[in-house]
Write a protein that holds these residues in place. Structure first.
Motif, PDB file in Angstrom:
ATOM      1  N   ARG A 176    -123.354  52.645 -35.913  1.00  0.00           N
ATOM      2  CA  ARG A 176    -122.274  53.580 -36.274  1.00  0.00           C
ATOM      3  C   ARG A 176    -121.571  54.112 -35.028  1.00  0.00           C
ATOM      4  O   ARG A 176    -120.342  54.196 -34.969  1.00  0.00           O
ATOM      5  CB  ARG A 176    -122.844  54.745 -37.093  1.00  0.00           C
ATOM      6  N   GLN A 179    -119.410  51.402 -33.613  1.00  0.00           N
ATOM      7  CA  GLN A 179    -118.220  51.195 -34.438  1.00  0.00           C
ATOM      8  C   GLN A 179    -117.179  52.295 -34.192  1.00  0.00           C
ATOM      9  O   GLN A 179    -115.985  52.017 -34.018  1.00  0.00           O
ATOM     10  CB  GLN A 179    -118.604  51.165 -35.925  1.00  0.00           C
ATOM     11  N   GLU A 203    -123.700  54.962 -43.423  1.00  0.00           N
ATOM     12  CA  GLU A 203    -123.887  54.849 -41.983  1.00  0.00           C
ATOM     13  C   GLU A 203    -122.764  54.060 -41.332  1.00  0.00           C
ATOM     14  O   GLU A 203    -122.334  54.352 -40.221  1.00  0.00           O
ATOM     15  CB  GLU A 203    -125.231  54.166 -41.665  1.00  0.00           C
ATOM     16  N   LEU A 204    -122.255  53.024 -42.037  1.00  0.00           N
ATOM     17  CA  LEU A 204    -121.215  52.166 -41.489  1.00  0.00           C
ATOM     18  C   LEU A 204    -120.031  52.109 -42.439  1.00  0.00           C
ATOM     19  O   LEU A 204    -120.159  52.382 -43.628  1.00  0.00           O
ATOM     20  CB  LEU A 204    -121.767  50.752 -41.247  1.00  0.00           C
ATOM     21  N   ILE A 231    -123.113  47.277 -44.122  1.00  0.00           N
ATOM     22  CA  ILE A 231    -123.344  46.484 -42.924  1.00  0.00           C
ATOM     23  C   ILE A 231    -122.429  45.268 -42.876  1.00  0.00           C
ATOM     24  O   ILE A 231    -121.806  44.975 -41.847  1.00  0.00           O
ATOM     25  CB  ILE A 231    -124.818  46.044 -42.849  1.00  0.00           C
ATOM     26  N   ALA A 234    -118.874  46.277 -42.165  1.00  0.00           N
ATOM     27  CA  ALA A 234    -118.751  46.795 -40.797  1.00  0.00           C
ATOM     28  C   ALA A 234    -118.742  45.660 -39.779  1.00  0.00           C
ATOM     29  O   ALA A 234    -117.987  45.700 -38.792  1.00  0.00           O
ATOM     30  CB  ALA A 234    -119.894  47.757 -40.509  1.00  0.00           C
TER      31      ALA A 234
END
Length: 402
Positions: A176, A179, A203-204, A231, A234
């Motif tokens: 995260r 990103q 989280e993402l 995930i 992301a």
């Protein structure tokens, strides 16, 4: 419209390329409980349910522009009294005097839905009865033994998973941070002023944006929303981010940037269709010296442009989402602007129900500075969360052209 078509036993309407209703027959007007004057000249969204609007925007218009026809597409209309009317729609694209028209036939499907629901219910009841009939004590005893074994295995797995969960959480947190670090800062100088907001639902995030000053007068702004949020989404945003950063910073044309992103997604999933993801996106190139804005909208929610006098324009989708169809031609749209205008770009997490509350909010706050407008939009988001309990990535970019 001739008399026979006007009273045909099915609905008929003609749309412009932008979705404006040009003509509608009496049969469809009667079904929807509208008058001719109340619908002619209105956008087709005025007779669509909220889910159907999104479906039309992403698929119906895209298919018509690519294949010039649509066959047996199932959607729901909204009558004047708010009744949901399921219909089957066939449509084709036709050129008339250098103008593209969409001609649509709509057939109500109320009775068919009732019959299908009754058949599904009967099938479910029959299946449940058969399962109960064939259930015997021997099977139950075997199942209980298996469950006991599985319980013991699960207890052991839970012990192992506890440590794995802790490690995974640490890795996701690091991902995260990486990103969010890749996101560019807003630009604020004597020509432009910007505010941004980015919030992952987990989280993402599947949202990604980039803001770049190409030279003294040109600025590139891109906002993408990869299907899903997690995930996989992301990971895709990070591959797209590295590509568009290089292309935009080098000053490539708008349509070339979008074409390269589209090709990248097709190449990424060419050997694994089950893993395929698509992405909506909008890319704008602002030239403050020439006072023009070039853009391509690939299936993304329409950006809002507001002149200094409060007049608003929506930058509607000009192409299907990235990664959906191969061979798509991305055409750049261009418009001129005067100083004092304001832009709002956003992902569907900011307005998931297409409730059109952003345009009135933008007009109401025309005199407010950008940071105050940002606070107003965030307050609006919080209010919608309390009502609809939605859970989606949220991103928007605000730009003032001085």
């Amino acid at each position: 419209m001739d008399e026979q078509l006007n009273h045909a036993p099915c609905g008929f309407l003609t749309l412009s390329e932008d979705g404006v209703i040009l003509s509608i027959n009496q049969t469809l007007l009667k079904i929807l409980d509208y008058t001719q004057d109340s619908l002619t000249g209105q956008h087709v969204n005025s007779i669509l349910t909220v889910p159907a609007r999104m479906f039309f925007q992403f698929y119906f218009f895209s298919l018509l522009k690519l294949e010039h026809q649509v066959e047996e597409m199932y959607i729901s209309l909204a009558s004047n009294k708010g009744e949901e009317i399921p219909v089957l729609i066939n449509a084709l694209s036709r050129r008339v005097k250098e103008t593209t028209l969409f001609e649509c036939i709509l057939i109500p499907m109320r009775k068919r839905n009732e019959f299908e629901n009754e058949l599904l219910l009967a099938k479910k009841e029959t299946e449940e009865a058969l399962k109960a009939k064939h259930k015997v004590n021997a099977e139950l005893e075997t199942t209980l033994k298996k469950l006991q074994i599985q319980k013991e295995e699960l207890l052991e797995l839970n012990k192992q998973n506890h440590n794995y969960k802790i490690e995974t959480k640490k890795e996701l947190e690091l991902a995260r941070v990486i990103q969010e670090t890749s996101l560019t800062d807003p630009i604020n100088n004597e020509k432009v002023q910007m505010e941004v907001f980015y919030n992952a639902s987990g989280e993402l995030s599947g949202d990604i944006y980039g803001i770049y000053q190409i030279d003294q007068h040109r600025f590139g702004i891109i906002l993408l929303d990869v299907m899903g949020h997690g995930i996989s989404s992301a990971l895709i945003t990070m591959t797209l981010q590295s590509l568009f950063q290089r292309l935009i910073s080098a000053g490539f044309a708008v349509e070339i940037v979008m074409k390269e992103l589209d090709s990248h997604l097709h190449k990424l999933f060419r050997n694994n269709e089950e893993a395929r993801h698509y992405s909506t996106g909008i890319f704008l190139l602002i030239d403050t010296e020439k006072q023009i804005i070039e853009y391509v909208n690939a299936g993304h929610p329409p950006a809002l442009w507001q002149d200094s006098d409060g007049k608003q324009y929506e930058l509607f989708s000009t192409a299907p989402p990235l990664g959906t169809f191969e061979g798509v031609e991305f055409k750049t749209k261009t418009f001129t602007f005067s100083k004092g205008g304001r832009l709002l770009l956003y992902t569907d997490g900011v307005d998931p129900l297409a409730s059109n509350h952003l345009a009135p909010l933008l007009k109401k706050t025309i005199a407010l500075p950008l940071f105050k407008l940002k606070e107003e939009i965030l307050q609006s988001l919080n209010n919608e969360k309390n009502v609809y309990h939605k859970n989606d990535d949220e991103s928007f970019i605000l730009i003032d052209l001085k």
